[in-house]
Design an enzyme around this catalytic site. Structure first.
Site: not given
Ligand code: ATP
Ligand code: MG
Length: 568
Positions: A37, A263, A273
């Site tokens: 995102e 994760r 983020k």
């Molecule tokens: P955040 O919690 O930091 O906002 P998010 O999951 O909302 O992270 P996205 O932009 O939706 O961020 O993530 C893009 C991809 O990265 C998704 O497939 C998510 O599952 C993966 N991802 C995000 N954080 C991690 C992590 N800590 N370890 C592994 N994969 C991750």
């Molecule tokens: Mg997300």
């Protein structure tokens, strides 16, 4: 053996894919996607997801899409889109075709929503957010049907059309899936599909004022792109029934398989983020690419290489169990990489002037030293020896502990790549601070040991008049505790005020002034450093990537964990 069987270390996702290929599921093809995102810069957790998704595609001769999951216009921004593309490329991966956006599918998603309404599987609900929360029930209590659940198809179509036309205010109505308000899985209790948001979108401008929700958008976007394996993190496990439900209801002949993995969490930092944005917005760090940030851009600026981050992702494995990875593993990976290709040089971070009394006035000797102890292909660098040099303040003491291997009064020390010197006397200012040392040198010790005596220890140095001033920034853990966000205290209260130490009068070898921004070096005896983008022609800036050895030790009580310095 199938020729698509991967050679990389196996894991449960690879087992699933191997099995699918064996059964000719998806005609034996593999197509993955990385779906960020664009609401912030990517962090090390995303790096792991990138390495996993692009890595699977590569190893199985498939492809991986980069798709921006852009359904929240108010939080998203083109700056983030650009930074994400840069980060993926920097990590060494190529996405398939053009970059994709979920917003590319807004028309199709809208059409599928109409189909759901026509099939009696979606309805416009007009409960206020508070009421909706009440009707939703809890983990222990079933929810209640919304009174709007029984609206006719015609009424729903009309209201939904008006939602799209902007006839209502935000929050007045939502479109919901008609599933099961008594489901044990809260995600299945008539989840929202569309909500009204009167916000301009970075891709679609003002074309829409209704936006589809993540759960609805994600599975359909995957299906429209023909994704075979939709890899996501564990928190989406409970959303999988919904992922499957939407795809089962709509008329689409592709049904990707959602697979969840744990994760990546790293200690002494945060990987969210939202929290990283807070650090940026509140000026606790100097931007998303501050070298202390666990963002990909922060690591890049800190001097990490793509190879080191890919190696780290590989080493942390793919599992179903959440855990916290130690920062020292990441540091191990970058040391491993830089050890092989970083040129050696000397930088005196805290200069102390040394005058060599028996060295001829105005004499200059050009000495040579290898850029790398093992890799002779890297060639040599030239050093200048003269009467006045600098050594590091920390390499001298008048009061040495037993077995001290640095310089002290009356003792000899080897200057790295140069002569043996002996400290004869110390000059101090009125406050008693040491300002200069007077030494003598043994002219017979260039490249050979002195006769009849043993010299303990080697220190680094630079010439006083032929070195350049540089700024050196030493970084440490951003937080003082292992889990800054796992406590019942604001994570910001664990900020490590010593996470950045700036030295503004460091001295570097003359050649180093020509270094490129982003070039990695080993400052002998100090650590690995990289030239920073804030450098000017007159004043280069170097960031410490990592120390030479693991200096980080924690006391038994994590709360008091503090860096403890050991210097050789
Ligand atoms: P955040 O919690 O930091 O906002 P998010 O999951 O909302 O992270 P996205 O932009 O939706 O961020 O993530 C893009 C991809 O990265 C998704 O497939 C998510 O599952 C993966 N991802 C995000 N954080 C991690 C992590 N800590 N370890 C592994 N994969 C991750
Ligand atoms: Mg997300």
């Amino acid at each position: 053996m199938n020729d698509k069987t991967a050679v990389a270390p196996s894991n449960f996702i690879r087992h699933i894919i191997d099995e699918d290929i064996k059964n000719n599921k998806n005609q034996g093809k593999v197509k993955t996607r990385f779906p960020p995102e664009p609401n912030g810069y990517l962090h090390i957790g995303h790096a792991k997801s990138i390495c996993l998704n692009f890595g699977l595609a590569k190893d199985y001769q498939g492809v991986c899409n980069l798709r921006f999951d852009d359904t929240n216009p108010e939080k998203e921004d083109m700056e983030y889109v650009d930074s994400i593309k840069e980060d993926v490329t920097w990590l060494g991966f190529k996405w398939f075709e053009d970059v994709k956006y979920s917003s590319d599918y807004f028309d199709k998603l809208y059409q599928y929503a109409i189909d759901l309404i026509k099939d009696g599987k979606a309805y416009v609900c007009s409960l206020s957010p508070e009421q909706a929360r009440e009707y939703r029930g809890s983990l222990t209590e079933p929810g209640k049907d919304s009174p709007y659940r029984s609206r006719t198809i015609e009424e729903n179509l009309e209201l939904f059309e008006k939602m799209k036309q902007g006839k209502f205010d935000e929050g007045e109505h939502v479109l919901r899936a008609k599933i099961d308000m008594a489901s044990g899985n809260m995600n299945m209790r008539d989840p929202i599909i569309y909500r009204i948001r009167k916000e301009a979108h970075h891709q679609t401008g003002n074309q829409w004022c209704i936006y589809p929700m993540y759960d609805y958008t994600h599975c359909i976007s995957d299906a429209l792109e023909g994704i075979t394996h939709s890899v996501c993190t564990l928190e989406f496990e409970d959303h999988r029934p919904l992922y499957d439900w939407f795809l089962d209801q709509i008329d689409i002949d592709c049904h990707p398989q959602q697979i969840e993995f744990a994760r990546l969490n790293l200690n002494y930092t945060v990987t969210s983020k939202r929290k990283l944005k807070q650090l940026v917005d509140e000026n606790i760090v100097n931007g998303w690419d501050d070298p202390r940030m666990p963002t990909i851009s922060g690591f890049r600026r800190r001097g990490y290489t793509p190879a080191s981050i890919r190696d780290f992702s590989e080493r942390t494995g793919v599992t179903k169990v959440d855990g916290i990875v130690d920062m020292s593993l990441l540091e191990f990976c970058i040391r491993e990489d830089l050890e092989h290709h970083a040129a050696r040089t000397m930088c005196v971070i805290r200069p102390l002037k040394v005058i060599i009394d028996n060295y001829e006035e105005d004499k200059i000797e050009k000495l040579s030293a290898p850029k790398h102890p093992k890799n002779t292909d890297m060639g040599n660098r030239s050093l200048i020896m003269e009467k006045e040099i600098y050594i590091d303040h920390q390499d001298f003491t008048e009061d040495p502990p037993p077995k001290y291997k640095r310089l002290t009064t009356g003792k000899e020390i080897r200057l790295r790549n140069s002569y043996v010197i002996k400290c004869e006397s110390v000059v101090k200012d009125e406050q008693g601070n040491i300002t200069e040392l007077h030494c003598s040198y043994d002219p017979e010790t260039l490249g050979k040991n002195p006769e009849g005596r043993k010299v303990q220890g080697v220190i680094h140095w630079v010439s006083a008049n032929h070195s350049h001033v540089a700024v050196v920034k030493e970084y440490d853990r951003l937080f003082t505790v292992e889990k800054p966000d796992g406590q019942n205290q604001d994570f910001l209260s664990f900020y490590n005020p010593n996470s950045l130490v700036e030295h503004t009068s460091a001295r570097i070898e003359p050649d180093l002034i020509k270094a490129q921004v982003g070039e990695n070096f080993q400052f002998e005896r100090e650590g690995y450093f990289v030239k920073d983008k804030d450098s000017s022609d007159e004043l280069p800036v170097f960031n410490r990537t990592v120390t030479l050895r693991d200096n980080w030790e924690k006391k038994p009580d994590n709360k008091d964990a503090k860096p403890r310095r050991r210097r050789g």
